[in-house]
Design a protein around this motif. Structure first.
Motif, PDB file in Angstrom:
ATOM      1  N   THR A  38      76.940  86.175  47.845  1.00  0.00           N
ATOM      2  CA  THR A  38      75.526  85.923  47.140  1.00  0.00           C
ATOM      3  C   THR A  38      74.576  86.717  47.162  1.00  0.00           C
ATOM      4  OG1 THR A  38      74.985  84.384  48.691  1.00  0.00           O
ATOM      5  CG2 THR A  38      76.520  83.465  47.168  1.00  0.00           C
ATOM      6  N   ALA A  39      74.405  87.536  48.613  1.00  0.00           N
ATOM      7  CA  ALA A  39      73.343  88.031  48.734  1.00  0.00           C
ATOM      8  C   ALA A  39      72.993  89.327  47.678  1.00  0.00           C
ATOM      9  CB  ALA A  39      73.424  88.710  50.213  1.00  0.00           C
ATOM     10  N   PRO A  40      71.947  89.453  47.400  1.00  0.00           N
ATOM     11  CA  PRO A  40      71.644  90.892  46.606  1.00  0.00           C
ATOM     12  C   PRO A  40      71.496  92.072  47.522  1.00  0.00           C
ATOM     13  CG  PRO A  40      69.492  89.729  47.317  1.00  0.00           C
ATOM     14  CD  PRO A  40      70.462  88.788  47.617  1.00  0.00           C
ATOM     15  N   ALA A  41      71.594  93.231  46.843  1.00  0.00           N
ATOM     16  CA  ALA A  41      71.818  94.320  47.298  1.00  0.00           C
ATOM     17  C   ALA A  41      70.705  94.819  48.439  1.00  0.00           C
ATOM     18  CB  ALA A  41      72.239  95.829  46.548  1.00  0.00           C
ATOM     19  N   GLY A  42      69.470  94.508  47.931  1.00  0.00           N
ATOM     20  CA  GLY A  42      68.221  94.861  48.626  1.00  0.00           C
ATOM     21  C   GLY A  42      67.754  96.014  48.420  1.00  0.00           C
ATOM     22  N   ASP A  43      66.826  96.399  49.104  1.00  0.00           N
ATOM     23  CA  ASP A  43      66.035  97.774  49.387  1.00  0.00           C
ATOM     24  C   ASP A  43      67.158  98.769  49.823  1.00  0.00           C
ATOM     25  OD1 ASP A  43      62.794  99.050  50.676  1.00  0.00           O
ATOM     26  OD2 ASP A  43      64.425 100.152  49.215  1.00  0.00           O
ATOM     27  N   PRO A  44      67.498  99.846  49.127  1.00  0.00           N
ATOM     28  CA  PRO A  44      68.490 100.922  49.538  1.00  0.00           C
ATOM     29  C   PRO A  44      67.739 101.555  50.774  1.00  0.00           C
ATOM     30  CG  PRO A  44      67.251 101.611  47.329  1.00  0.00           C
ATOM     31  CD  PRO A  44      66.807 100.102  47.583  1.00  0.00           C
ATOM     32  N   ASP A  45      66.451 101.597  51.105  1.00  0.00           N
ATOM     33  CA  ASP A  45      65.873 101.945  52.161  1.00  0.00           C
ATOM     34  C   ASP A  45      66.024 101.167  53.264  1.00  0.00           C
ATOM     35  OD1 ASP A  45      63.354 103.706  50.232  1.00  0.00           O
ATOM     36  OD2 ASP A  45      65.425 104.468  50.763  1.00  0.00           O
ATOM     37  N   ASP A  46      66.388 100.167  53.084  1.00  0.00           N
ATOM     38  CA  ASP A  46      66.629  99.022  54.641  1.00  0.00           C
ATOM     39  C   ASP A  46      67.739  99.442  54.939  1.00  0.00           C
ATOM     40  OD1 ASP A  46      65.744  95.488  54.829  1.00  0.00           O
ATOM     41  OD2 ASP A  46      66.438  97.112  56.241  1.00  0.00           O
ATOM     42  N   THR A  47      67.955 100.224  56.083  1.00  0.00           N
ATOM     43  CA  THR A  47      69.114 100.528  56.597  1.00  0.00           C
ATOM     44  C   THR A  47      69.787  99.369  57.500  1.00  0.00           C
ATOM     45  OG1 THR A  47      67.963 101.523  58.438  1.00  0.00           O
ATOM     46  CG2 THR A  47      68.611 102.945  56.820  1.00  0.00           C
ATOM     47  N   GLU A  48      68.616  98.439  58.100  1.00  0.00           N
ATOM     48  CA  GLU A  48      69.201  97.388  58.942  1.00  0.00           C
ATOM     49  C   GLU A  48      69.861  96.271  57.876  1.00  0.00           C
ATOM     50  OE1 GLU A  48      68.248  93.998  59.111  1.00  0.00           O
ATOM     51  OE2 GLU A  48      69.002  93.665  60.994  1.00  0.00           O
ATOM     52  N   THR A  71      73.947  88.816  40.517  1.00  0.00           N
ATOM     53  CA  THR A  71      72.980  88.943  39.509  1.00  0.00           C
ATOM     54  C   THR A  71      72.966  87.695  38.582  1.00  0.00           C
ATOM     55  OG1 THR A  71      75.447  89.159  38.099  1.00  0.00           O
ATOM     56  CG2 THR A  71      74.294  91.107  39.292  1.00  0.00           C
ATOM     57  N   ASP A  72      73.514  86.771  38.937  1.00  0.00           N
ATOM     58  CA  ASP A  72      73.220  85.341  38.071  1.00  0.00           C
ATOM     59  C   ASP A  72      73.341  83.967  39.028  1.00  0.00           C
ATOM     60  OD1 ASP A  72      74.739  83.706  35.368  1.00  0.00           O
ATOM     61  OD2 ASP A  72      73.034  83.426  36.319  1.00  0.00           O
ATOM     62  N   PRO A  73      72.437  83.399  38.998  1.00  0.00           N
ATOM     63  CA  PRO A  73      72.310  82.261  40.239  1.00  0.00           C
ATOM     64  C   PRO A  73      73.642  81.139  39.574  1.00  0.00           C
ATOM     65  CG  PRO A  73      70.492  82.352  38.903  1.00  0.00           C
ATOM     66  CD  PRO A  73      70.997  83.495  38.619  1.00  0.00           C
ATOM     67  N   GLY A  74      73.750  81.266  38.239  1.00  0.00           N
ATOM     68  CA  GLY A  74      74.629  80.257  37.694  1.00  0.00           C
ATOM     69  C   GLY A  74      76.095  80.464  37.876  1.00  0.00           C
ATOM     70  N   ARG A  75      76.331  81.726  38.181  1.00  0.00           N
ATOM     71  CA  ARG A  75      77.774  82.446  38.435  1.00  0.00           C
ATOM     72  C   ARG A  75      78.564  81.622  39.601  1.00  0.00           C
ATOM     73  NH1 ARG A  75      82.213  83.888  36.510  1.00  0.00           N
ATOM     74  NH2 ARG A  75      83.204  85.341  37.629  1.00  0.00           N
ATOM     75  N   LEU A  76      77.724  81.114  40.808  1.00  0.00           N
ATOM     76  CA  LEU A  76      78.410  80.710  41.802  1.00  0.00           C
ATOM     77  C   LEU A  76      79.150  79.339  41.583  1.00  0.00           C
ATOM     78  CD1 LEU A  76      79.207  80.539  44.699  1.00  0.00           C
ATOM     79  CD2 LEU A  76      76.758  79.701  45.215  1.00  0.00           C
ATOM     80  N   TRP A  97      71.758  82.862  47.910  1.00  0.00           N
ATOM     81  CA  TRP A  97      71.855  82.273  46.522  1.00  0.00           C
ATOM     82  C   TRP A  97      70.673  81.791  46.139  1.00  0.00           C
ATOM     83  CZ3 TRP A  97      71.579  77.275  44.841  1.00  0.00           C
ATOM     84  CH2 TRP A  97      71.702  77.061  43.519  1.00  0.00           C
ATOM     85  N   VAL A  98      69.898  81.407  46.913  1.00  0.00           N
ATOM     86  CA  VAL A  98      68.460  80.673  46.876  1.00  0.00           C
ATOM     87  C   VAL A  98      67.449  81.795  46.465  1.00  0.00           C
ATOM     88  CG1 VAL A  98      66.673  79.572  47.758  1.00  0.00           C
ATOM     89  CG2 VAL A  98      68.777  78.537  47.815  1.00  0.00           C
ATOM     90  N   THR A  99      67.656  82.798  47.282  1.00  0.00           N
ATOM     91  CA  THR A  99      66.807  84.242  47.136  1.00  0.00           C
ATOM     92  C   THR A  99      67.092  84.873  45.481  1.00  0.00           C
ATOM     93  OG1 THR A  99      67.142  84.792  49.238  1.00  0.00           O
ATOM     94  CG2 THR A  99      66.496  86.589  47.858  1.00  0.00           C
ATOM     95  N   VAL A 100      68.239  84.604  45.096  1.00  0.00           N
ATOM     96  CA  VAL A 100      68.354  85.172  43.652  1.00  0.00           C
ATOM     97  C   VAL A 100      67.935  84.085  42.890  1.00  0.00           C
ATOM     98  CG1 VAL A 100      70.159  85.859  41.821  1.00  0.00           C
ATOM     99  CG2 VAL A 100      70.403  86.315  44.375  1.00  0.00           C
ATOM    100  N   HIS A 106      64.558  85.713  37.143  1.00  0.00           N
ATOM    101  CA  HIS A 106      65.268  84.504  36.661  1.00  0.00           C
ATOM    102  C   HIS A 106      64.401  83.402  36.193  1.00  0.00           C
ATOM    103  CE1 HIS A 106      69.121  86.404  37.427  1.00  0.00           C
ATOM    104  NE2 HIS A 106      68.809  86.638  38.905  1.00  0.00           N
ATOM    105  N   GLN A 107      63.088  83.696  36.344  1.00  0.00           N
ATOM    106  CA  GLN A 107      61.877  82.602  36.202  1.00  0.00           C
ATOM    107  C   GLN A 107      61.530  82.886  34.603  1.00  0.00           C
ATOM    108  OE1 GLN A 107      61.741  80.136  38.129  1.00  0.00           O
ATOM    109  NE2 GLN A 107      63.002  80.897  39.589  1.00  0.00           N
ATOM    110  N   PRO A 108      60.950  81.705  34.044  1.00  0.00           N
ATOM    111  CA  PRO A 108      61.125  80.425  34.555  1.00  0.00           C
ATOM    112  C   PRO A 108      62.395  79.708  34.375  1.00  0.00           C
ATOM    113  CG  PRO A 108      60.148  80.354  32.140  1.00  0.00           C
ATOM    114  CD  PRO A 108      60.387  81.939  32.810  1.00  0.00           C
ATOM    115  N   ALA A 109      62.715  79.115  35.234  1.00  0.00           N
ATOM    116  CA  ALA A 109      64.264  78.459  35.278  1.00  0.00           C
ATOM    117  C   ALA A 109      64.225  76.926  36.003  1.00  0.00           C
ATOM    118  CB  ALA A 109      65.114  79.129  35.967  1.00  0.00           C
ATOM    119  N   ASP A 110      64.918  76.013  35.640  1.00  0.00           N
ATOM    120  CA  ASP A 110      64.946  74.841  36.111  1.00  0.00           C
ATOM    121  C   ASP A 110      65.891  74.747  37.498  1.00  0.00           C
ATOM    122  OD1 ASP A 110      65.755  71.440  34.650  1.00  0.00           O
ATOM    123  OD2 ASP A 110      65.335  72.057  36.500  1.00  0.00           O
ATOM    124  N   ASP A 111      65.241  75.021  38.439  1.00  0.00           N
ATOM    125  CA  ASP A 111      66.062  75.302  39.739  1.00  0.00           C
ATOM    126  C   ASP A 111      66.540  74.146  40.323  1.00  0.00           C
ATOM    127  OD1 ASP A 111      63.055  77.313  40.949  1.00  0.00           O
ATOM    128  OD2 ASP A 111      64.722  77.821  39.696  1.00  0.00           O
TER     129      ASP A 111
END
Length: 666
Positions: A38-48, A71-76, A97-100, A106-111
Motif C-alpha cells: 500500500t505504500a507510495p514510492a516516495g521521494d526517489p532521493d530518499d535512499t533510506e 495509486t487509489d485508496p479505494g483499490r484495497l 494506505w492512510v497516507t495515500v 485524492h482530496q476532497p474525499a469522504d475519508d
C-alpha cells in the motif's frame, strides 16, 4: 501449542517492532500468497526509504505475487472483496494506505466512507487475510496539523478494521500479545470437565468467528477451512493463530455434520425407554455424507504441520531422571515421545478430551463375501444407542462418539468403487470432521470402522501402494458363529486380485486409488487424517481402514503419518505391513478382536497412565530432585545443619565431596 479460529487478522505494532515479520510468518506455509503493498514510492532521493522497501521485498518468497494499491485508496477494498476462499492475502500496511488516503491528490474525499468500505470488505472477506498496521494510540499527540490528521485517520482505520477482524495481535519489541484473541480463546462449555493440567499458553481447540456454539455434548459446529502448519517466531508471547492453507478457504460447506454423543458410563439396559436428549439418548439420526461442491481443495504435496522435532526426544530423555524404582516405562516411552512432539512440550499431559469417529460404509461385491447382510448397519445403530464394545469402551474412557455414514462402495472387481466427485467429497467431509473435533477442543481422535468388506478394500489399497500380495495381507474371515470361513476368504482374495488386474494400467495417485479400490470409508478416513494433521490433533489408528488411509495420505501430505499412533496391530497382517511402511511401531500385542477402534480404546487407559506418570513423577533425589520421603519443613531450609567453624578457615568441615541438594549427608 498454536491455535486457530480466525480467517481475518489485524497485526498492530510500532516502528521496527517486528509486526511485518510476524505477519509474514503466519502465511509462510501457504503455497501462494498475494502481497498487497500500500505504500507510495516516495521521494526517489530518499535512499533510506528505498532501503526499507527493498528489505521487505527481499523477505518475500518467490512464489508470492505483489499487487500495488498506492495509486487509489479505494483499490484495497476492491482487492479484498475480489479475493476468493482459496486466496491468502497479506496487506502491509494500513499506514501507507492512510497516507495515500490523505494525499491532496485524492482530496476532497469522504475519508470516513472510504474507511467504512474497507472495514466492510474485511468483514465480508472469504479469503485468508492478514493486515498490518502501525499502532499510533500510544504515541504523543503530534504538534502539526498534518501529523494530527494522520494519527486521527489511522486510529479510526485501526478501530474499524479491528472490529471487523476475527483476531487482533499487538507486536512490541518482537513479542506478541493478543488484544482480540481468536474465538478459540473464548470460554466454552466443554464436553468433559477441564483437566487440571490443561495447557496455559493456548486453548486446546479453536472455534472460528461466527460459528455456532457447540453443545455441551460436543455437538456439530460450523466448519472451518483447511489449516496448515507454521509456528510463530521465537520469543512471541502466547499462541499465534496458524496460517490456513491457501486451498482451504473459510469452510467446506454448510451441511450439518453427524451428531456427537457422549455415552454414559453405565448405559441403560436394552429395551429401556430413552432419556432426554444429551443424557444418554443416542437414537438421533446420523447425517449421510453430503456430495456437494465446496471450496476446499485437497491435492498431492500439501504442506501440513509436523510435530515438534525437539520436544519428543527431550521428553524421552527426561524419563531417565524420574524417581521410579525400576527401569522405567519400557515401550511406553514411545507414547511419551509421541505426545510430547504433538503437544510441543517436553512434559506432555494425558489426553483429556477424546473423540471416536466410527465410519460406516459397506463395500459391495466379492469384498464383503462372508459378511452377514445388514450386520454393519446393526453395529452402527448399536453404537448410536450406547451399546456394544465400542460404545462401552468409549464410555469408560469418557470419550465422545460420532457415527459417520460413508457412501457405499461399488464392487471394485467390476469397476471403480467411487466416482471422482465422491472421492473429493469424502476427503473434504473427513477433513471437516477433524476440524469440528478440533473446534470442540478434542485432543485425541480414535479412528474406528464397521463396514462390510472394509478389510478387503484395505488389502487392495495395500497391494496397490506397497506392492503386497493380497493373500498375505488379507486376514481370515470369521463368520457370525465364530468359525473360520475359508471359502469366503478365497472369494475376497479373488475380488482383490481381479480389482488389481483391472487397474493394472491405471494411475497410482492417491485419489485414483481411493476411487478405484478404497471406497467411501477409506476416503473419509484419509480426509480425517489430513484434517487432523492440519489442526495438530493426534490420531490413534486401529485396524485396516485407518492404516490404509495412512498409506493413501502419504501422497497427499507426508506429514500425516507423524501424527498417528498405533497402539496394537490386532494380529492383522495388513495392519502389520502398513505399520512397517508408515514407520509406526505397534506398542502392544493384545490380539483383541472387538472391532476396529475397540482395541485402541482398550489400550487408552494404559497410554494415559504412562503420560500421567511422566508428567507427575519428580526427578530422582540423586539428580537434584526433592525427596518425597524427607520430613516436611519450610521449603527454604536444608535437611541438615552444618557445624559452625571453630575459627578462621573454610565454612564447611568434614566433607570431602559436595552434598547433592535434597539428600542428607551420611
Amino acid at each position: 501449542m498454536s491455535v486457530d479460529g480466525w480467517h481475518t487478522l489485524l497485526v498492530l505494532g510500532g516502528i521496527r517492532s517486528g509486526k511485518s515479520e510476524f505477519a509474514e510468518s503466519l502465511v509462510a506455509d501457504a503455497p501462494m500468497v498475494r502481497y498487497v503493498a500500500t505504500a507510495p514510492a516516495g521521494d526517489p532521493d530518499d535512499t533510506e526509504w528505498a532501503t526499507r522497501l527493498a528489505a521487505h521485498r527481499a523477505r518475500r518468497p518467490g512464489s508470492w505475487t505483489t499487487e500495488e494499491t498506492a495509486t487509489d485508496p479505494g483499490r484495497l477494498a476492491e482487492v479484498i472483496t475480489a479475493a476468493g476462499p482459496n486466496d491468502t492475502l497479506l496487506v502491509d500496511d494500513l499506514g501507507g494506505w492512510v497516507t495515500v488516503l490523505l494525499d491532496p491528490a485524492h482530496q476532497p474525499a469522504d475519508d470516513t466512507a472510504t474507511v467504512a468500505e474497507l472495514a466492510a470488505a474485511v468483514r465480508a472477506s472469504e479469503a485468508r487475510l492478514v493486515l498490518v498496521s502501525p499502532e499510533v494510540g500510544l504515541s504523543l499527540v503530534p504538534t502539526t496539523p498534518l501529523g494530527r490528521a494522520f494519527t486521527d485517520a489511522l486510529g479510526a482505520t485501526n478501530r474499524a478494521v479491528a472490529d471487523a477482524c476475527d483476531a487482533v495481535a499487538l507486536v512490541v519489541a518482537g513479542q506478541t500479545a493478543w488484544l482480540k484473541p481468536p474465538a478459540a480463546s473464548l470460554p466454552t462449555v466443554p464436553a468433559h470437565p477441564p483437566a487440571a493440567h490443561a495447557p496455559t499458553d493456548a486453548p486446546a481447540g479453536a472455534r472460528p468467528a461466527g460459528a455456532a456454539t457447540a453443545a455441551a455434548t460436543g455437538g456439530a459446529g460450523a466448519a472451518t477451512g483447511a489449516t496448515v502448519g507454521g509456528g510463530h517466531p521465537a520469543g512471541t508471547v502466547g499462541a499465534p493463530p496458524e496460517p490456513r492453507h491457501a486451498a482451504g478457504g473459510r469452510g467446506v460447506d454448510d451441511v450439518a455434520l453427524p451428531e456427537v454423543f457422549t455415552p454414559a458410563a453405565t448405559p441403560a439396559p436394552a429395551g429401556a425407554p430413552a432419556g432426554p436428549a444429551g443424557a444418554g439418548d443416542w437414537a438421533a439420526p446420523t447425517m449421510a455424507l453430503p456430495m456437494i461442491a465446496t471450496g476446499l481443495v485437497i491435492q498431492p504435496g500439501m504442506e501440513l504441520p509436523m510435530p515438534d522435532d525437539y520436544t519428543g526426544p527431550q521428553a524421552v530423555d527426561r524419563l531417565a531422571t524420574l524417581d521410579v524404582p525400576g527401569a522405567g516405562l519400557g515401550v511406553l516411552e514411545q507414547v511419551v515421545g509421541f505426545a510430547a512432539a504433538t503437544q510441543g512440550s517436553a512434559n506432555p499431559r494425558p489426553w483429556a478430551s477424546v473423540r471416536v469417529l466410527l465410519l460406516h460404509g459397506d463395500h459391495e461385491g466379492g469384498a464383503s463375501a462372508g459378511a452377514v447382510a445388514g450386520e454393519s448397519a446393526r453395529r452402527a445403530r448399536q453404537a448410536r444407542a450406547g451399546r456394544g464394545a465400542l460404545a462401552r469402551l468409549a464410555a469408560e474412557n469418557g470419550a465422545s462418539l460420532q457415527v459417520v455414514e460413508a457412501p457405499a462402495s461399488a464392487p471394485f472387481e467390476d469397476g471403480p468403487a467411487l466416482t471422482g466427485e465422491q472421492v473429493e467429497a469424502a476427503l473434504r467431509y473427513g477433513w471437516r470432521l477433524a476440524e469440528q473435533a478440533a473446534d470442540a477442543g478434542v485432543q485425541l481422535l480414535v479412528l474406528a470402522a464397521c463396514g462390510a468388506g472394509a478389510e478387503a478394500a484395505a488389502a487392495a489399497v495395500l497391494a496397490a501402494t506397497a506392492g503386497a500380495e493380497p493373500p498375505a495381507v488379507l486376514g481370515r474371515v470369521v463368520n457370525d458363529q465364530g468359525e473360520i470361513d475359508d471359502n469366503a476368504w478365497m472369494v475376497r482374495c479373488a475380488a482383490v486380485r481381479d480389482a488389481l488386474h483391472r487397474t493394472r494400467r491405471s494411475p497410482r495417485e492417491a485419489k485414483d486409488i481411493l476411487a478405484e479400490l478404497g471406497g467411501g470409508d477409506i476416503a473419509t478416513a484419509t480426509g480425517v487424517l489430513l484434517g487432523a494433521t492440519a489442526r495438530r490433533v493426534p490420531v490413534l489408528l486401529d485396524g485396516p481402514v485407518g492404516t490404509a488411509a495412512g498409506m493413501v495420505s502419504r501422497d497427499l501430505a507426508g506429514q500425516a503419518r507423524h501424527w498417528c499412533l498405533l497402539p496394537d496391530h490386532g494380529g492383522r497382517p495388513g495392519v502389520r505391513l502398513a505399520a512397517d511402511v508408515l514407520g509406526l511401531t505397534p506398542l502392544l500385542d493384545l490380539r483383541l478382536d472387538l472391532g476396529e477402534g475397540a482395541t485402541a480404546l482398550a489400550a487408552l487407559p494404559l497410554l494415559r497412565s504412562a503420560l500421567t506418570l511422566a508428567a507427575s513423577l519428580p526427578v530422582h533425589p540423586s539428580l537434584g530432585g526433592a525427596d518425597s520421603e524427607a520430613p516436611a519443613g519450610p521449603a527454604d531450609e536444608p535437611d541438615f545443619a552444618e557445624p559452625e567453624p571453630a575459627g578462621p578457615g573454610p565454612t564447611t568441615v568434614g566433607y570431602d565431596q559436595p552434598v547433592s541438594p535434597g539428600r542428607r549427608a551420611d
